[in-house]
Design an enzyme around this catalytic site. Structure first.
Site, short mmCIF file in Angstrom:
data_model
loop_
_atom_site.label_atom_id
_atom_site.label_comp_id
_atom_site.label_asym_id
_atom_site.label_seq_id
_atom_site.Cartn_x
_atom_site.Cartn_y
_atom_site.Cartn_z
N SER A 143 0.80 -1.17 -0.25
CA SER A 143 0.53 -0.21 -0.28
C SER A 143 0.97 1.32 -0.34
CB SER A 143 -0.62 -0.11 1.31
OG SER A 143 -1.19 1.47 1.25
N TYR A 156 -0.71 -0.45 10.91
CA TYR A 156 -0.93 -0.86 9.38
C TYR A 156 0.54 -0.88 8.27
CZ TYR A 156 -3.25 -0.77 4.35
OH TYR A 156 -3.93 -1.05 2.83
#
Length: 255
Positions: A143, A156
């Protein structure tokens, strides 16, 4: 590097019960791949398989990527039943907002176990076969949150940064065996995970369009696949800024 085709074996997609993984599996089947689709939710995988319109097909392969022995057994069974694995898209992941206030080590570890160690467990199971055959295509989905630190993204972002680093290292290692490696760094994609977000998401991309971009880029030679570019290229620029300037801009623009 040789880019495998459906004639070379089957494709494996993790995190395939929803989001990008779901639509990537459908897109690959539409291109003629036999796709083994993995996630924990058997009913959701069966629904994805039922929606496939070929000429390929989707076969549910339920598993929990955090269970190393279960992943090894599932991959060994798939290889014995369906032949060689030509393409692996390691996409399974989760996101839970976190911050300094209320930081919970248990929640942090869960994110690490799914996003990072889940990918490592899959590599553990698939690399011996691909290296032994001297061909294969590995795609690691990270990501843009891994480019630099972002608010509410302690665990994350840390896992996605680790995946970026690992994919770069893996590429230099496995290309000597004839394996192709690519890294996917999406921005904001409309999925069940992002539907939970309560903050602005610039250039939010429909999941079908994101999956189509990803599958199309698999045929190219570029290492990093990123979309939507208007957003992700801006973050790539921020990644290269000196720390002082980055934090100044981040405080002014990010919540």
């Amino acid at each position: 590097m040789h880019t495998p085709t459906p004639a070379d074996g089957f494709a494996w997609v993790t995190g395939a019960s929803s989001g990008i993984g779901e639509y990537v599996a459908l897109a690959l089947a539409a291109e003629g791949w036999t796709v083994l689709a993995s996630a924990r939710r058997v009913d959701a995988l069966q629904d994805v398989a039922a929606r496939s319109r070929g000429p390929g097909r989707i076969i549910p392969l339920p598993l929990d990527v955090t269970d190393l022995q279960g992943v090894r057994a599932a991959v060994a069974g798939a290889l014995a039943t369906h032949g060689p694995m030509a393409l692996a898209i390691l996409n399974a992941g989760t996101y839970k907002p976190d911050g300094a206030r209320g930081l919970d080590a248990g929640d942090f570890a869960r994110t690490v176990n799914i996003n990072l160690m889940g990918t490592v467990n899959c590599l553990d199971a698939l690399l011996p076969g691909m290296i032994g055959r001297g061909t294969g295509h590995i795609v690691i989905v990270s990501s843009v949150a891994g480019y630099r630190g972002l608010p509410r993204s302690h665990s994350y972002g840390a896992t996605k940064a680790a995946l970026i680093n690992m994919a770069e290292s893996l590429k230099m290692d496995v290309e000597r065996y004839g394996l192709k490696t690519q890294l996917v760094c999406p921005g904001f994609i409309k999925t069940p995970l992002t539907d939970k977000n309560d903050f602005p998401m610039p250039f939010l991309m429909p999941v079908e369009k994101a999956a189509a971009r990803l599958v199309a880029a698999l045929k190219g030679d570029g290492f990093q696949i990123t979309f939507p570019r208007r957003f992700t290229w801006g973050l790539l620029f921020l990644r290269r800024l000196p720390d002082a300037l980055y934090f100044l801009l981040a405080r002014r623009t990010l919540r």
